[in-house]
Design a protein around this motif. Sequence first.
Motif, PDB file in Angstrom:
ATOM      1  N   THR A 166       0.823  -1.202   0.000  1.00  0.00           N
ATOM      2  CA  THR A 166       0.000   0.000   0.000  1.00  0.00           C
ATOM      3  C   THR A 166       0.861   1.258   0.000  1.00  0.00           C
ATOM      4  O   THR A 166       0.586   2.217  -0.733  1.00  0.00           O
ATOM      5  N   ALA A 167       1.897   1.267   0.813  1.00  0.00           N
ATOM      6  CA  ALA A 167       2.765   2.439   0.873  1.00  0.00           C
ATOM      7  C   ALA A 167       3.380   2.744  -0.486  1.00  0.00           C
ATOM      8  O   ALA A 167       3.444   3.909  -0.913  1.00  0.00           O
ATOM      9  N   ASN A 168       3.797   1.725  -1.192  1.00  0.00           N
ATOM     10  CA  ASN A 168       4.397   1.927  -2.505  1.00  0.00           C
ATOM     11  C   ASN A 168       3.357   2.332  -3.546  1.00  0.00           C
ATOM     12  O   ASN A 168       3.661   3.085  -4.473  1.00  0.00           O
ATOM     13  N   SER A 169       2.127   1.849  -3.391  1.00  0.00           N
ATOM     14  CA  SER A 169       1.048   2.285  -4.285  1.00  0.00           C
ATOM     15  C   SER A 169       0.787   3.781  -4.127  1.00  0.00           C
ATOM     16  O   SER A 169       0.515   4.481  -5.105  1.00  0.00           O
ATOM     17  N   GLU A 171       2.995   6.032  -3.229  1.00  0.00           N
ATOM     18  CA  GLU A 171       4.117   6.740  -3.853  1.00  0.00           C
ATOM     19  C   GLU A 171       3.984   6.744  -5.375  1.00  0.00           C
ATOM     20  O   GLU A 171       4.205   7.775  -6.025  1.00  0.00           O
ATOM     21  N   ARG A 172       3.600   5.599  -5.944  1.00  0.00           N
ATOM     22  CA  ARG A 172       3.461   5.532  -7.400  1.00  0.00           C
ATOM     23  C   ARG A 172       2.342   6.438  -7.907  1.00  0.00           C
ATOM     24  O   ARG A 172       2.422   6.988  -9.001  1.00  0.00           O
ATOM     25  N   GLY A 173       1.286   6.578  -7.106  1.00  0.00           N
ATOM     26  CA  GLY A 173       0.134   7.348  -7.547  1.00  0.00           C
ATOM     27  C   GLY A 173       0.101   8.785  -7.060  1.00  0.00           C
ATOM     28  O   GLY A 173      -0.922   9.463  -7.187  1.00  0.00           O
ATOM     29  N   LYS A 174       1.213   9.294  -6.542  1.00  0.00           N
ATOM     30  CA  LYS A 174       1.170  10.620  -5.904  1.00  0.00           C
ATOM     31  C   LYS A 174       0.921  11.745  -6.893  1.00  0.00           C
ATOM     32  O   LYS A 174       0.460  12.820  -6.498  1.00  0.00           O
ATOM     33  N   LYS A 175       1.200  11.532  -8.183  1.00  0.00           N
ATOM     34  CA  LYS A 175       0.893  12.563  -9.177  1.00  0.00           C
ATOM     35  C   LYS A 175      -0.601  12.869  -9.172  1.00  0.00           C
ATOM     36  O   LYS A 175      -1.013  14.034  -9.226  1.00  0.00           O
ATOM     37  N   TYR A 176      -1.425  11.812  -9.109  1.00  0.00           N
ATOM     38  CA  TYR A 176      -2.870  12.004  -9.030  1.00  0.00           C
ATOM     39  C   TYR A 176      -3.274  12.541  -7.664  1.00  0.00           C
ATOM     40  O   TYR A 176      -4.102  13.448  -7.548  1.00  0.00           O
ATOM     41  N   ILE A 177      -2.704  11.946  -6.625  1.00  0.00           N
ATOM     42  CA  ILE A 177      -3.089  12.309  -5.257  1.00  0.00           C
ATOM     43  C   ILE A 177      -2.900  13.805  -5.008  1.00  0.00           C
ATOM     44  O   ILE A 177      -3.714  14.439  -4.315  1.00  0.00           O
ATOM     45  N   LYS A 178      -1.867  14.389  -5.571  1.00  0.00           N
ATOM     46  CA  LYS A 178      -1.599  15.810  -5.366  1.00  0.00           C
ATOM     47  C   LYS A 178      -2.666  16.711  -5.992  1.00  0.00           C
ATOM     48  O   LYS A 178      -2.764  17.887  -5.646  1.00  0.00           O
ATOM     49  N   GLU A 179      -3.460  16.152  -6.911  1.00  0.00           N
ATOM     50  CA  GLU A 179      -4.525  16.931  -7.537  1.00  0.00           C
ATOM     51  C   GLU A 179      -5.741  17.083  -6.623  1.00  0.00           C
ATOM     52  O   GLU A 179      -6.595  17.933  -6.867  1.00  0.00           O
ATOM     53  N   TRP A 180      -5.833  16.245  -5.599  1.00  0.00           N
ATOM     54  CA  TRP A 180      -7.008  16.201  -4.729  1.00  0.00           C
ATOM     55  C   TRP A 180      -6.585  16.575  -3.301  1.00  0.00           C
ATOM     56  O   TRP A 180      -5.890  15.805  -2.628  1.00  0.00           O
ATOM     57  N   PRO A 181      -7.004  17.727  -2.803  1.00  0.00           N
ATOM     58  CA  PRO A 181      -6.473  18.243  -1.536  1.00  0.00           C
ATOM     59  C   PRO A 181      -6.710  17.342  -0.337  1.00  0.00           C
ATOM     60  O   PRO A 181      -5.841  17.220   0.541  1.00  0.00           O
ATOM     61  N   TYR A 182      -7.874  16.701  -0.267  1.00  0.00           N
ATOM     62  CA  TYR A 182      -8.164  15.863   0.904  1.00  0.00           C
ATOM     63  C   TYR A 182      -7.357  14.565   0.860  1.00  0.00           C
ATOM     64  O   TYR A 182      -6.942  14.054   1.905  1.00  0.00           O
ATOM     65  N   LEU A 188       0.003  11.670   1.744  1.00  0.00           N
ATOM     66  CA  LEU A 188       1.384  12.119   1.596  1.00  0.00           C
ATOM     67  C   LEU A 188       1.884  12.632   2.939  1.00  0.00           C
ATOM     68  O   LEU A 188       1.855  13.828   3.245  1.00  0.00           O
ATOM     69  N   THR A 189       2.353  11.714   3.739  1.00  0.00           N
ATOM     70  CA  THR A 189       2.737  12.013   5.122  1.00  0.00           C
ATOM     71  C   THR A 189       4.106  12.684   5.223  1.00  0.00           C
ATOM     72  O   THR A 189       4.495  13.125   6.300  1.00  0.00           O
ATOM     73  N   HIS A 190       4.846  12.729   4.116  1.00  0.00           N
ATOM     74  CA  HIS A 190       6.168  13.374   4.103  1.00  0.00           C
ATOM     75  C   HIS A 190       6.237  14.364   2.936  1.00  0.00           C
ATOM     76  O   HIS A 190       7.047  14.184   2.014  1.00  0.00           O
ATOM     77  N   PRO A 191       5.371  15.383   2.941  1.00  0.00           N
ATOM     78  CA  PRO A 191       5.320  16.307   1.800  1.00  0.00           C
ATOM     79  C   PRO A 191       6.656  17.008   1.570  1.00  0.00           C
ATOM     80  O   PRO A 191       7.340  17.412   2.520  1.00  0.00           O
ATOM     81  N   GLY A 192       7.009  17.105   0.278  1.00  0.00           N
ATOM     82  CA  GLY A 192       8.229  17.804  -0.098  1.00  0.00           C
ATOM     83  C   GLY A 192       9.475  16.950  -0.077  1.00  0.00           C
ATOM     84  O   GLY A 192      10.518  17.362  -0.600  1.00  0.00           O
ATOM     85  N   GLN A 193       9.408  15.766   0.534  1.00  0.00           N
ATOM     86  CA  GLN A 193      10.569  14.884   0.556  1.00  0.00           C
ATOM     87  C   GLN A 193      10.615  14.046  -0.719  1.00  0.00           C
ATOM     88  O   GLN A 193       9.660  13.989  -1.491  1.00  0.00           O
ATOM     89  N   LYS A 194      11.750  13.386  -0.957  1.00  0.00           N
ATOM     90  CA  LYS A 194      11.877  12.566  -2.158  1.00  0.00           C
ATOM     91  C   LYS A 194      10.802  11.493  -2.179  1.00  0.00           C
ATOM     92  O   LYS A 194      10.152  11.278  -3.199  1.00  0.00           O
ATOM     93  N   ARG A 195      10.614  10.809  -1.064  1.00  0.00           N
ATOM     94  CA  ARG A 195       9.495   9.878  -0.916  1.00  0.00           C
ATOM     95  C   ARG A 195       8.467  10.553  -0.031  1.00  0.00           C
ATOM     96  O   ARG A 195       8.700  10.774   1.158  1.00  0.00           O
ATOM     97  N   GLU A 196       7.326  10.866  -0.617  1.00  0.00           N
ATOM     98  CA  GLU A 196       6.294  11.595   0.118  1.00  0.00           C
ATOM     99  C   GLU A 196       5.274  10.667   0.768  1.00  0.00           C
ATOM    100  O   GLU A 196       4.547  11.080   1.666  1.00  0.00           O
ATOM    101  N   ALA A 197       5.208   9.430   0.300  1.00  0.00           N
ATOM    102  CA  ALA A 197       4.290   8.446   0.875  1.00  0.00           C
ATOM    103  C   ALA A 197       4.865   7.888   2.174  1.00  0.00           C
ATOM    104  O   ALA A 197       6.055   8.037   2.464  1.00  0.00           O
ATOM    105  N   PRO A 198       4.039   7.237   2.981  1.00  0.00           N
ATOM    106  CA  PRO A 198       4.560   6.570   4.180  1.00  0.00           C
ATOM    107  C   PRO A 198       5.569   5.491   3.811  1.00  0.00           C
ATOM    108  O   PRO A 198       5.574   4.965   2.691  1.00  0.00           O
ATOM    109  N   GLU A 199       6.418   5.150   4.732  1.00  0.00           N
ATOM    110  CA  GLU A 199       7.332   4.030   4.576  1.00  0.00           C
ATOM    111  C   GLU A 199       6.660   2.757   5.112  1.00  0.00           C
ATOM    112  O   GLU A 199       5.771   2.823   5.952  1.00  0.00           O
ATOM    113  N   ALA A 200       7.096   1.621   4.601  1.00  0.00           N
ATOM    114  CA  ALA A 200       6.565   0.349   5.104  1.00  0.00           C
ATOM    115  C   ALA A 200       6.823   0.246   6.601  1.00  0.00           C
ATOM    116  O   ALA A 200       7.927   0.511   7.075  1.00  0.00           O
ATOM    117  N   GLY A 201       5.798  -0.093   7.360  1.00  0.00           N
ATOM    118  CA  GLY A 201       5.914  -0.210   8.806  1.00  0.00           C
ATOM    119  C   GLY A 201       5.622   1.074   9.562  1.00  0.00           C
ATOM    120  O   GLY A 201       5.484   1.052  10.791  1.00  0.00           O
TER     121      GLY A 201
END
Length: 656
Positions: A166-169, A171-182, A188-201
């Motif tokens: 799920t975490a990697n999904s 990250e892969r889909g963050k281009k779409y996710i950024k279009e929707w504010p909620y 995106l729990t780490h906005p602005g970082q190289k990996r903006e999605a949560p990490e596994a665990g």
Amino acid sequence: MKRLLILALLSGAFSGTQAQQTQKPPLHGKNWMAVTGKPLAATAGAMTFQKGGNAVDAACAMLAATCTMWDVLSWGGETQALIYNPKNGKVIAINALGVAPTGATPAFYKGKGYDFPPEYGPLAAVTPGTAGGLCYMLAAYGTLSLKEVLAPAMEMAAGYPIEAQTANSIERGKKYIKEWPYSKAVFLTHPGQKREAPEAGEIFVQKDLLATLTKMVEAEQDALRKHKSRKEAIMAAYDRFYKGDIAREFVRGCQEQGGLITLEDLARWKPVEEEPLHINYKGIEVYKLQEWTQGPMLLQSLNILENFDLKAMGYNSTEYIHTLYQTMNLTFADRDFYYGDPAFNTNPAIKGLLNKDYAKARAQQINTAQNDAGAGPGDPYPYIGKTNPYLHLLKERGLLTDTTSGRKPGGFVPKHDATTFREHAAEQTHLASLQTAPDPDHIYASNTTDSAYMDRLWRGTTSVEAADKEGWVVSITPSGGWLPACIAGKTGVGMSQRAQSFVLDSALCPFNVIAPGKRPRVTLTPSLALKEGKPFLCFGVQGGDTQDQNLLQFFLDVVEFGMTVQQATEAANINTNQLWLSLGGTTIKDREPRPGSILLNNNTSEKTRKALEQMGYHLSFGDRTSGPVNAIFIDRAHGSLWGGSSNHGEDYGIGW
């Protein structure tokens, strides 16, 4: 070498020997069995059984947990279920699929340049069905309170260790996710970082979703304090979701982002309890949902295959593979033209499609020597004493497959697209001639199939299977609101993407043209089978248009070839791509059939490969081709339950 040994062991599984080794152990239970697509969700089912709940309670708890874990579904999606009720010996069908909202018409989408409704975002949404379906099933057939059943999901919403898939999904889909504010705020729990999605665990927190589930439980508990019955109290939670403050925020957030769903759409929608469809296959009654799903395709296939001696052919022999492929092409052709929401059709074809004489006529059309690249829909109406009202549309698409005179099948493609269809078939033939040996380290290695197409074909969901010693058996295939998901306002609820399964042109399927209040024809397809009037199997699988392909072969592995449920969930299957895709893409070309394209397991012999190529097939190969299937076998001889869960993906089961 280790994998070759395992495959060799599996190749003997059809011998009927109960001791054949599998990669995952079979599950055994005396009191209950819970199997689903996520380990934590299976634990939620086990916790619910340990509270004294029945299989419906446990299935609802697993459904709630999987929805909270995103990836392949969420709370704004849809739920389809079959339930065996031991109190009256009947199989119940639950239709909790959302409907197209106000304003969702062919003209609306065509005006935006679409050939199909979009894959993602607010305009892909039908009304949410899972929350209502869960409340209805629990109220009508469960024993516990909503508070008890939602407790694991609520604890997870407060924070659970997110898994890598799920975490990697995200990250892969963050281009779409950024279009929707909620969505952006939640995922995106780490906005602005190289990996903006949560990490596994990482502990993944969903405050808004927790607040929504808390409101539902508060509505239930308030009703109980007012001396309402258990059922009335659960439905008070339902009303708060569809008619109260949750509904108002959902609609506000949907419309703010460009969606069409209105408060009236939510208030009017309701889950439907309906009669399932079923056929008898060699003394076994097999049940599926009605033709608003693709489920009857499996029933049609069994009716056709009943005319062949499959056991004599041998498991995954060239003859068996060819017969399966040709059968599925015929039934998919019928699905693609005749299936749709029966509430919007006054002249349904389904009784004719499930007629045994119709199946015999279809079986006689199978060319035993070559793939039929032009296999099309038949005419089931004469088998129910009616005239086909859609012959003119079939003629526009090419030649109708004549099931009354034995005429050879014709093409099945809109006439305006016939040129590109033929060009694509020719291109596949050329590419197949250049194909190199498959790469065993790839799940799907092919020169003839692109990754975007396979994503649309296999697009995932999950399955929930539960059974208990009292005789309750439940099979659910929920989905919708998967990543990248558009969350509606501050509800924490992702909107469904199921509108993409509608068509905009009646020439493609007159039964499945989008209209407000209508349910799309979905791939989601739970399964139950009875033997001698008692539960025998419940089974389900994820994977878009491959679902009933894999479930058909799972069933035959058990019934014809004597495999255990665990052996059958791991056994090598085939998939056909000669069908119209139900998901993904926005153009005709994205979804058109790929004649002769077939997925085979890497362990397929060179002799079988060459024989299939000579029969007109274009071969692709996979390391694991079984599903993943989840299943429960009710062992009446020993008074126990067997659980099976495929050896890939995150599917998991627990029994006691």
